[in-house]
Design a protein around this motif. Structure first.
Motif, short mmCIF file in Angstrom:
data_model
loop_
_atom_site.label_atom_id
_atom_site.label_comp_id
_atom_site.label_asym_id
_atom_site.label_seq_id
_atom_site.Cartn_x
_atom_site.Cartn_y
_atom_site.Cartn_z
N LYS A 155 35.27 33.85 30.12
CA LYS A 155 34.37 33.29 31.13
C LYS A 155 34.00 34.35 32.16
N ARG A 156 32.77 34.26 32.66
CA ARG A 156 32.29 35.19 33.67
C ARG A 156 32.35 34.59 35.07
N MET A 157 33.07 33.50 35.24
CA MET A 157 33.14 32.84 36.52
C MET A 157 34.08 33.57 37.48
N PHE A 158 33.65 33.73 38.72
CA PHE A 158 34.46 34.32 39.78
C PHE A 158 34.84 33.25 40.79
N SER A 159 35.99 33.44 41.42
CA SER A 159 36.45 32.47 42.42
C SER A 159 37.30 33.20 43.47
N VAL A 160 37.80 32.43 44.42
CA VAL A 160 38.68 32.99 45.44
C VAL A 160 40.11 33.07 44.91
N ILE A 161 40.96 33.77 45.64
CA ILE A 161 42.34 33.99 45.21
C ILE A 161 43.17 32.72 45.41
N ALA A 162 44.04 32.42 44.44
CA ALA A 162 44.89 31.24 44.52
C ALA A 162 46.21 31.52 43.81
N GLY A 163 47.24 30.74 44.16
CA GLY A 163 48.53 30.88 43.49
C GLY A 163 49.54 29.88 44.01
N TYR A 164 50.59 29.67 43.23
CA TYR A 164 51.62 28.69 43.58
C TYR A 164 52.61 29.24 44.59
N VAL A 165 53.09 28.34 45.44
CA VAL A 165 54.09 28.68 46.44
C VAL A 165 55.45 28.81 45.76
N GLU A 166 56.18 29.87 46.09
CA GLU A 166 57.52 30.10 45.56
C GLU A 166 58.56 29.35 46.41
N PRO A 167 59.72 28.99 45.82
CA PRO A 167 60.78 28.35 46.60
C PRO A 167 61.17 29.20 47.82
N GLY A 168 61.32 28.54 48.97
CA GLY A 168 61.72 29.23 50.18
C GLY A 168 60.60 29.96 50.89
#
Length: 273
Positions: free
Chosen positions: A172-185
């Motif tokens: 896919k050529r789609m661009f988006s903003v940065i994202a990610g899951y929160v780690e414990p603590g």
């Protein structure tokens, strides 16, 4: 979720024989197609059509309208006028309350399917009485619907916005903003800094809360932020991110649809620059 939503005391269906049904086969829901919009069927319609469900959950009400969620046993042979539709395709094409309840139902049905047996002793899990939970029939271990917190952030540098292309969808050529899951603590702000540093090698400042969105497809709560570029040059991790660059508001690449908070963040940037 709609401010008028009243969740059921528990998920048991014994007292529910009317209302609207979110009947899912995998990630698609049964709807009635009309000229104006997609409409949810009632339980009698589904029963008359011979649809069998292996899981039925009482969900709650919105302004007195009851909802239930069904996981269908197999892909249904639907009567004329009915169809299976993915949630993304229904955005803006059905009643807003129905759409929100569809996301709620999908997340709960996936949670039940993923927790059929106790993680401590292996016994079958059952719907809890008087609580929105699953309980083990042997050791009484109780679990509640899982929500996975994740951050999503729009990083600006003057009148430019950082957009990246994910390695999860290399074609896919789609661009988006940065994202990610929160780690414990980890705090949400620490997660913002870490994800940006890991994925594109930048540091940021002035991290500000933007808004949040429940994302039923992955069982996530997306917490949105804005931040300003503080230092560093773009350095791709080569795994999660394949491309990243700074874009002016009138030179944006292909971006996500309006259903997502990612698009809301990008639209915020365009509106303010």
């Amino acid at each position: 979720m709609n401010h008028a939503f009243r969740p059921a005391r528990d998920f048991h269906m014994a007292a529910v024989n009317a209302g609207r049904v979110l009947a899912f086969h995998k990630d698609r829901v049964v709807v009635k197609a009309t000229r104006a919009s997609a409409v949810l069927p009632g339980p009698d319609e589904l029963t008359s059509a011979g649809l069998a469900a292996h899981t039925r959950l009482r969900l709650g009400t919105i302004q007195g309208q009851a909802y239930s969620g069904w996981a269908l046993s197999h892909e249904p042979d639907l009567p004329e006028g009915y169809a299976l539709a993915g949630l993304r395709s229904l955005f803006g094409g059905m009643d807003e309350a129905d759409f929100q309840m569809a996301g709620y139902a999908l997340q709960l049905l996936n949670w039940v399917a993923d927790n059929r047996f106790c993680g401590r002793c292996g016994t079958a899990m059952n719907l809890a009485e008087g609580d929105r939970a699953l309980v083990c029939g042997a050791c009484r271990h109780t679990i509640y619907p899982r929500i996975s917190p994740a951050i999503i952030v729009a990083i600006t540098a003057g009148k430019r916005l950082l957009l990246a292309r994910s390695g999860r969808f290399p074609r896919k050529r789609m661009f988006s903003v940065i994202a990610g899951y929160v780690e414990p603590g980890e705090t949400l702000e620490d997660c913002v800094r870490r994800e940006i540093r890991e994925e594109v090698g930048l540091t940021v400042r002035h991290i500000r809360y933007f808004g949040s969105q429940a994302w039923p497809f992955s069982g996530s709560l997306m917490v949105g932020f804005t931040a300003e570029h503080a230092g560093g040059q773009i350095q791709l991790d080569g795994e999660e991110i394949l491309e990243a660059d700074w874009f002016a508001p009138d030179r944006l690449p292909e971006i996500p649809g309006k259903i997502s908070i990612a698009r809301q963040l990008i639209d915020w940037f365009v509106d303010n620059h």
